[in-house]
Design an enzyme around this catalytic site. Structure first.
Site, PDB file in Angstrom:
ATOM      1  N   LYS A 219       0.787  -1.232   0.000  1.00 52.30           N
ATOM      2  CA  LYS A 219       0.000   0.000   0.000  1.00 52.30           C
ATOM      3  C   LYS A 219       0.820   1.283   0.000  1.00 52.30           C
ATOM      4  CE  LYS A 219      -3.401  -0.992  -0.605  1.00 52.30           C
ATOM      5  NZ  LYS A 219      -3.735  -1.616  -1.926  1.00 52.30           N
TER       6      LYS A 219
ATOM      7  N   HIS B 130       6.967  -7.503  -2.165  1.00 52.63           N
ATOM      8  CA  HIS B 130       6.751  -6.833  -0.872  1.00 52.63           C
ATOM      9  C   HIS B 130       7.678  -7.436   0.184  1.00 52.63           C
ATOM     10  CE1 HIS B 130       3.367  -4.558  -2.243  1.00 52.63           C
ATOM     11  NE2 HIS B 130       2.496  -5.541  -2.263  1.00 52.63           N
TER      12      HIS B 130
ATOM     13  N   SER C 147      -4.385   2.881   4.607  1.00 54.37           N
ATOM     14  CA  SER C 147      -4.607   2.260   3.309  1.00 54.37           C
ATOM     15  C   SER C 147      -4.619   0.734   3.437  1.00 54.37           C
ATOM     16  CB  SER C 147      -3.511   2.712   2.337  1.00 54.37           C
ATOM     17  OG  SER C 147      -3.723   2.170   1.066  1.00 54.37           O
TER      18      SER C 147
HETATM   19  P1  A3P Z   1      -5.169   4.722  -0.664  1.00 58.26           P
HETATM   20  O1  A3P Z   1      -5.748   3.483  -0.096  1.00 58.26           O
HETATM   21  O2  A3P Z   1      -4.681   5.661   0.398  1.00 58.26           O
HETATM   22  O3  A3P Z   1      -6.071   5.418  -1.632  1.00 58.26           O
HETATM   23  P2  A3P Z   1      -0.315  -0.270  -3.632  1.00 58.26           P
HETATM   24  O4  A3P Z   1      -0.343  -0.130  -5.112  1.00 58.26           O
HETATM   25  O5  A3P Z   1       1.056  -0.342  -3.064  1.00 58.26           O
HETATM   26  O6  A3P Z   1      -1.228  -1.344  -3.168  1.00 58.26           O
HETATM   27  O7  A3P Z   1      -0.870   1.102  -3.040  1.00 58.26           O
HETATM   28  C1  A3P Z   1      -2.215   1.484  -3.151  1.00 58.26           C
HETATM   29  C2  A3P Z   1      -2.365   2.890  -2.657  1.00 58.26           C
HETATM   30  O8  A3P Z   1      -1.772   3.778  -3.618  1.00 58.26           O
HETATM   31  C3  A3P Z   1      -3.831   3.316  -2.522  1.00 58.26           C
HETATM   32  O9  A3P Z   1      -3.862   4.308  -1.502  1.00 58.26           O
HETATM   33  C4  A3P Z   1      -4.071   3.913  -3.903  1.00 58.26           C
HETATM   34  O10 A3P Z   1      -5.186   4.758  -3.990  1.00 58.26           O
HETATM   35  C5  A3P Z   1      -2.768   4.681  -4.083  1.00 58.26           C
HETATM   36  N1  A3P Z   1      -2.518   5.030  -5.480  1.00 58.26           N
HETATM   37  C6  A3P Z   1      -2.422   4.198  -6.536  1.00 58.26           C
HETATM   38  N2  A3P Z   1      -2.273   4.907  -7.673  1.00 58.26           N
HETATM   39  C7  A3P Z   1      -2.269   6.203  -7.319  1.00 58.26           C
HETATM   40  C8  A3P Z   1      -2.173   7.425  -8.047  1.00 58.26           C
HETATM   41  N3  A3P Z   1      -2.067   7.438  -9.361  1.00 58.26           N
HETATM   42  N4  A3P Z   1      -2.198   8.590  -7.352  1.00 58.26           N
HETATM   43  C9  A3P Z   1      -2.324   8.583  -6.003  1.00 58.26           C
HETATM   44  N5  A3P Z   1      -2.435   7.461  -5.260  1.00 58.26           N
HETATM   45  C10 A3P Z   1      -2.413   6.285  -5.913  1.00 58.26           C
END
Ligand code: A3P
Length: 300
Positions: A52, A114, A144
């Site tokens: 996340k 991860h 998140s």
């Molecule tokens: P949130 O849950 O705070 O919205 P991962 O890809 O490591 O699983 O992380 C997911 C997190 O990154 C989520 O956070 C998601 O919304 C955010 N995220 C993914 N793409 C994004 C983007 N283009 N801009 C901002 N946040 C992004």
């Protein structure tokens, strides 16, 4: 594309157990031998994160940097998790991540993990592969992760926010303590120069600048125009709408509970942490992070 086996995955959530000192679930340890024996190539690029922290975001940026122009059909047919395999993943009904990574036809191969730094397959270090690490401040990362565990049936049940808050501080989340993860890669960077350490907060603040820095690290001479186009394509709203990046194709995720592309903000923790939780967290954080020079921003 093969389908995830819903029957095997939706009935019960996986149990957390200790694995090499790290809290894990079996989906990431079932294929352990093959993961550890993975043969990296010198031009492989590992995208490493605590869950996340912005993995999907940076994966998509890198996929576009390398393959956005030469393989345009990729943009409408291949979800991001097929383009950038999750090396430790072993989900029923899908080829294991290590096998998918091994068979990637692209050069370079972009591979996601991860795993904490000490569990990364040795060959990545031996081959001096580039590693792009993305870190996110602990408070937003925790929030998140909480919502992700609520909606993803392949993750342990997080309970309510207060319960998850305690699990997070105690490192009882999948892939272990956030604190050791972010500082482990940070310390490794001191002796292994092929790590580019990025911060989620910086990418939110100025995506274009972070894409520039990433290109410098990768040795890519992408035009300013192209970089601008990429920054637009990877905007939160664009990625949330894009079926190839929003994880809407993954059946174990229940978007009615919470979407994968949830908010994408810095500072959402303020909507979750109580004043008392914030005080407890800050005190605990100081202790946990007292030996590292690593600094995060919890607002921008
Ligand atoms: P949130 O849950 O705070 O919205 P991962 O890809 O490591 O699983 O992380 C997911 C997190 O990154 C989520 O956070 C998601 O919304 C955010 N995220 C993914 N793409 C994004 C983007 N283009 N801009 C901002 N946040 C992004």
């Amino acid at each position: 594309m093969e389908e995830l086996d819903l029957h095997l995955m939706s009935n019960s959530r996986p149990e957390l157990f200790d694995f090499e000192g790290i809290s894990m679930i079996h989906y990431f340890t079932d294929n352990w031998k093959n993961i550890q024996n993975f043969q990296a190539r010198p031009d492989d690029i590992l995208i490493a994160t605590y869950p996340k922290a912005g993995t999907t975001w940076v994966s998509f940026i890198m996929d576009l940097l390398y393959f956005g122009n030469i393989e345009p059909e990729r943009q409408t047919t291949l979800p991001i998790y097929m383009r950038v395999p999750f090396i430790e993943g072993a989900f029923p009904g899908l080829p294991p991540g290590a096998e998918q990574a091994d068979k990637l036809p692209t050069t370079p191969r972009l591979i996601k993990t991860h795993l904490p730094v000490q569990l990364v397959p040795k060959s990545f270090w031996e081959q001096n592969c580039r590693v792009v690490y993305v870190a996110r401040n602990a408070k937003d990362n925790a929030v998140s992760y909480f919502h992700f565990d609520r909606m993803n049936m392949a993750q342990p049940d997080p309970g309510d926010w207060n319960n998850f808050f305690n699990l997070f501080m105690n490192g009882k989340t999948v892939f272990g303590p956030w604190y050791d993860h972010v500082s482990g890669y940070w310390e490794r960077k001191m002796t292994y120069s092929n790590i580019h350490y990025m911060f989620f907060e910086d990418i939110v603040e100025d995506t274009g600048r972070e894409v520039d820095r990433l290109c410098t690290f990768l040795g890519l001479s992408t035009s300013a125009e192209e970089r601008e186009r990429i920054a637009k394509s990877v905007h939160f709203d664009a990625m949330k709408k894009n079926k190839m990046t929003n994880y809407s194709t993954v059946p174990v995720m229940d978007f009615k509970i919470s979407p994968f592309m949830r908010k994408g903000k810095v500072g959402d923790w303020k909507n979750h942490f109580t004043v008392a939780q914030n005080e407890t967290f800050d005190e605990h954080y100081k202790q946990k992070m007292k030996n590292t020079t690593l600094q995060f921003r919890t607002e921008i």
